[in-house]
Enzyme design. Structure first.
Site, PDB file in Angstrom:
ATOM      1  N   SER A 144      83.570  44.163  64.094  1.00 52.92           N
ATOM      2  CA  SER A 144      82.594  43.140  63.722  1.00 52.92           C
ATOM      3  C   SER A 144      81.686  42.896  64.920  1.00 52.92           C
ATOM      4  O   SER A 144      82.036  43.234  66.060  1.00 52.92           O
ATOM      5  CB  SER A 144      83.313  41.840  63.352  1.00 52.92           C
ATOM      6  N   TYR A 157      89.345  34.985  63.635  1.00 53.96           N
ATOM      7  CA  TYR A 157      88.660  36.229  63.278  1.00 53.96           C
ATOM      8  C   TYR A 157      88.067  36.879  64.519  1.00 53.96           C
ATOM      9  O   TYR A 157      88.166  38.097  64.719  1.00 53.96           O
ATOM     10  CB  TYR A 157      87.569  35.916  62.251  1.00 53.96           C
TER      11      TYR A 157
END
Length: 252
Positions: A144, A157
């Site tokens: 990400s 996350y």
């Protein structure tokens, strides 16, 4: 016989979380390039993806697995490696939970880490072992932009995706000399379920789009090409790299 360095004919690829979004797009992209697919994910979630792969003329198998169940990951990993040669692993399964850090509970933290990081590592270890033994294989993990940045209200996350980037580099150092390429893709802001709350917030969505030089949200198809590249002979000399696919976000 194709001479394209991107040809995946005769290869078998495992894709986790392939039921929708980026995982579905990656699975289709690999199938378009010639690979047969093993789709690994939650029960009942991957039937549509399997149909799409079959419609492309590729062999497809669906395997039920909750990646947060680490005992099940070990069992499924063992079954997969005894069932035939796996040439490509794409670690896509993941979740995101948004909450103010001061309110974040241990259960939420553990849930995200268990799926996005620990489950990913355990499956990579299981499927990577025979790749190392035969001296060939491709492992691609979905990281990400939050492997580079901190984000807002997504600390678990962010921690997990920083970990994915670290695992990628560590395994490249260890397994690269043994013939296995380990890389990752860092998607930018994609039009998937994970970003639905952001896209529903008009002010936040506008601020995001204003920073993206491409002027749009990404799509699963944007990630599929990167996954095909990193899974193919064209990337035989690419190792330990986190490939950003973000429409130019990181350039701003």
């Amino acid at each position: 016989m194709s001479t394209s360095p991107f040809d995946l004919s005769g290869k078998t690829a495992v894709v986790t979380g392939a039921g929708r979004g980026l995982g579905q797009g990656v699975a289709r992209g690999l199938a378009d390039a010639g690979a047969d697919l093993i789709l690994v994910g939650l029960p009942g979630s991957q039937d549509e993806s399997a149909k799409q792969i079959a419609d492309l003329g590729r062999q497809v198998q669906v395997v039920d697995l909750d990646v947060s169940d680490h005992d099940a990951v070990a069992r499924v990993g063992a079954d997969l490696v005894t069932g035939g040669q796996i040439d490509i692993l794409v670690n896509n399964a993941g979740i995101i939970e948004r909450e103010d850090t001061v309110d974040l509970g241990a259960d939420s933290w553990n849930r995200v880490i268990d799926i996005n990081l620990t489950g990913l590592f355990l499956l990579t270890q299981a499927l990577g072992r025979p790749m190392v033994e035969r001296g060939a294989g491709k492992i691609v993990s979905i990281a990400s932009l939050l492997a580079f940045q901190g984000g807002i209200r997504v600390i678990s996350y962010t921690a997990a995706k920083h970990g994915v980037a670290g695992i990628t580099k560590a395994l490249a150092n260890e397994w690269g000399p043994l013939g296995v390429q380990v890389n990752a893709i860092a998607p930018g802001y994609m039009a998937t379920d994970n970003t639905a709350p952001l896209r529903a917030d008009a002010d936040r969505a506008q601020a995001i789009l204003e920073r993206i030089p491409a002027g749009r949200w990404g799509t699963p198809e944007d990630i599929a090409g990167a996954a095909v590249f990193l899974s193919s002979p064209a990337a035989d000399y690419v190792n330990g790299h986190v490939l950003v696919v973000d429409g130019g976000w990181m350039a701003r």
